[in-house]
Design a protein around this motif. Sequence first.
Motif, mmCIF file in Angstrom:
data_model
loop_
_atom_site.group_PDB
_atom_site.id
_atom_site.type_symbol
_atom_site.label_atom_id
_atom_site.label_comp_id
_atom_site.label_asym_id
_atom_site.label_seq_id
_atom_site.Cartn_x
_atom_site.Cartn_y
_atom_site.Cartn_z
ATOM 1 N N GLY A 10 0.828 -1.196 0.000
ATOM 2 C CA GLY A 10 0.000 0.000 0.000
ATOM 3 C C GLY A 10 0.861 1.243 0.000
ATOM 4 O O GLY A 10 1.766 1.375 0.821
ATOM 5 N N ILE A 11 0.588 2.115 -0.951
ATOM 6 C CA ILE A 11 1.224 3.433 -0.962
ATOM 7 C C ILE A 11 0.279 4.317 -0.148
ATOM 8 O O ILE A 11 -0.750 4.777 -0.641
ATOM 9 N N ILE A 12 0.602 4.502 1.132
ATOM 10 C CA ILE A 12 -0.244 5.257 2.042
ATOM 11 C C ILE A 12 0.088 6.735 1.837
ATOM 12 O O ILE A 12 1.163 7.191 2.211
ATOM 13 N N TYR A 48 -5.842 -7.808 -2.919
ATOM 14 C CA TYR A 48 -6.499 -6.777 -2.106
ATOM 15 C C TYR A 48 -6.758 -7.281 -0.681
ATOM 16 O O TYR A 48 -6.597 -6.528 0.281
ATOM 17 N N GLN A 49 -7.143 -8.532 -0.522
ATOM 18 C CA GLN A 49 -7.345 -9.085 0.818
ATOM 19 C C GLN A 49 -6.033 -9.068 1.604
ATOM 20 O O GLN A 49 -6.008 -8.754 2.797
ATOM 21 N N THR A 50 -4.951 -9.386 0.918
ATOM 22 C CA THR A 50 -3.631 -9.329 1.555
ATOM 23 C C THR A 50 -3.316 -7.904 1.979
ATOM 24 O O THR A 50 -2.833 -7.670 3.088
ATOM 25 N N LEU A 51 -3.577 -6.950 1.090
ATOM 26 C CA LEU A 51 -3.324 -5.549 1.400
ATOM 27 C C LEU A 51 -4.050 -5.159 2.682
ATOM 28 O O LEU A 51 -3.436 -4.599 3.599
ATOM 29 N N GLU A 52 -5.344 -5.428 2.753
ATOM 30 C CA GLU A 52 -6.121 -5.056 3.942
ATOM 31 C C GLU A 52 -5.557 -5.711 5.204
ATOM 32 O O GLU A 52 -5.388 -5.058 6.231
ATOM 33 N N ARG A 53 -5.254 -7.001 5.134
ATOM 34 C CA ARG A 53 -4.742 -7.738 6.289
ATOM 35 C C ARG A 53 -3.384 -7.203 6.729
ATOM 36 O O ARG A 53 -3.158 -6.902 7.906
ATOM 37 N N GLU A 54 -2.468 -7.084 5.774
ATOM 38 C CA GLU A 54 -1.103 -6.666 6.108
ATOM 39 C C GLU A 54 -1.045 -5.228 6.627
ATOM 40 O O GLU A 54 -0.299 -4.935 7.557
ATOM 41 N N ILE A 55 -1.824 -4.347 6.039
ATOM 42 C CA ILE A 55 -1.829 -2.943 6.482
ATOM 43 C C ILE A 55 -2.355 -2.857 7.917
ATOM 44 O O ILE A 55 -1.811 -2.126 8.749
ATOM 45 N N ASP A 60 -1.524 -0.664 11.595
ATOM 46 C CA ASP A 60 -2.715 -0.426 12.402
ATOM 47 C C ASP A 60 -3.702 0.580 11.815
ATOM 48 O O ASP A 60 -4.264 1.391 12.539
ATOM 49 N N ILE A 61 -3.885 0.542 10.508
ATOM 50 C CA ILE A 61 -4.954 1.338 9.908
ATOM 51 C C ILE A 61 -5.889 0.421 9.144
ATOM 52 O O ILE A 61 -5.524 -0.708 8.796
ATOM 53 N N HIS A 62 -7.091 0.901 8.911
ATOM 54 C CA HIS A 62 -8.095 0.143 8.169
ATOM 55 C C HIS A 62 -8.480 0.940 6.930
ATOM 56 O O HIS A 62 -8.919 2.087 7.032
ATOM 57 N N ILE A 63 -8.279 0.331 5.790
ATOM 58 C CA ILE A 63 -8.469 0.992 4.494
ATOM 59 C C ILE A 63 -9.951 1.202 4.209
ATOM 60 O O ILE A 63 -10.744 0.287 4.330
ATOM 61 N N HIS A 64 -10.285 2.431 3.833
ATOM 62 C CA HIS A 64 -11.644 2.727 3.355
ATOM 63 C C HIS A 64 -11.722 2.527 1.854
ATOM 64 O O HIS A 64 -12.691 2.002 1.340
ATOM 65 N N GLN A 65 -10.701 3.009 1.184
ATOM 66 C CA GLN A 65 -10.708 2.941 -0.275
ATOM 67 C C GLN A 65 -9.258 2.906 -0.767
ATOM 68 O O GLN A 65 -8.386 3.551 -0.199
ATOM 69 N N SER A 66 -9.052 2.139 -1.821
ATOM 70 C CA SER A 66 -7.729 2.120 -2.444
ATOM 71 C C SER A 66 -7.912 2.016 -3.945
ATOM 72 O O SER A 66 -8.974 1.658 -4.431
ATOM 73 N N GLN A 67 -6.853 2.347 -4.637
ATOM 74 C CA GLN A 67 -6.872 2.274 -6.096
ATOM 75 C C GLN A 67 -5.710 1.399 -6.542
ATOM 76 O O GLN A 67 -4.552 1.661 -6.190
ATOM 77 N N PHE A 68 -6.008 0.327 -7.284
ATOM 78 C CA PHE A 68 -4.941 -0.509 -7.821
ATOM 79 C C PHE A 68 -4.137 0.328 -8.813
ATOM 80 O O PHE A 68 -4.700 0.990 -9.685
ATOM 81 N N LEU A 69 -2.813 0.302 -8.669
ATOM 82 C CA LEU A 69 -1.953 1.076 -9.566
ATOM 83 C C LEU A 69 -1.372 0.200 -10.672
ATOM 84 O O LEU A 69 -1.550 0.471 -11.846
ATOM 85 N N TRP A 91 -8.395 6.131 4.987
ATOM 86 C CA TRP A 91 -8.264 5.077 5.981
ATOM 87 C C TRP A 91 -8.699 5.597 7.347
ATOM 88 O O TRP A 91 -8.828 6.791 7.557
ATOM 89 N N ASP A 92 -8.918 4.648 8.259
ATOM 90 C CA ASP A 92 -9.177 4.945 9.670
ATOM 91 C C ASP A 92 -7.916 4.658 10.446
ATOM 92 O O ASP A 92 -7.242 3.655 10.185
ATOM 93 N N GLY A 93 -7.625 5.498 11.432
ATOM 94 C CA GLY A 93 -6.478 5.281 12.297
ATOM 95 C C GLY A 93 -5.298 6.161 11.919
ATOM 96 O O GLY A 93 -5.352 6.925 10.960
ATOM 97 N N VAL A 94 -4.260 6.045 12.717
ATOM 98 C CA VAL A 94 -3.019 6.792 12.484
ATOM 99 C C VAL A 94 -1.919 5.758 12.245
ATOM 100 O O VAL A 94 -1.636 4.943 13.125
#
Length: 134
Positions: A10-12, A48-55, A60-69, A91-94
């Motif tokens: 994830g490019i946060i 994408y499931q990996t992205l959500e889990r690993e992030i 410690d953030i929870h993704i609201h929306q992401s864009q595949f690059l 995302w939610d969190g810091v």
Amino acid sequence: MRKHTEIAVGIIRSQDCQIFITQRGEDSHLAGFWEFPGGKIEAGETPYQTLEREIAEEIDIHIHQSQFLKTFEHSYDDRDITIHAYLVEEWDGVPFAKEGQPSRWVDQEDLNADEFPDANRPIIEMLKNLDKQI
């Protein structure tokens, strides 16, 4: 047969175009280099499931929306890497490095490819050429 690792990162990116990065641990492959948060795709997971889990696990953030690059391929001497890169701007969190490794925010245009593993160089190149308002 060569080892093949498939990962999602994830490019946060904050609203002021800063990117959150973490430093690879001393016991990991390519220790000391900086990286985009993410990790290995497990059996039965989509990138994408990996992205959500690993992030969630790593920073410690929870993704609201992401864009595949893009998907990137790279070969090291001992392994092949496939990287699925996602831009995360909501995302939610810091974000913070839950495993205690160094982390920081860096301006998108100040990303230094020499501080990252070779497999990340095309991602950094893409980010430097990416319109700041996708």
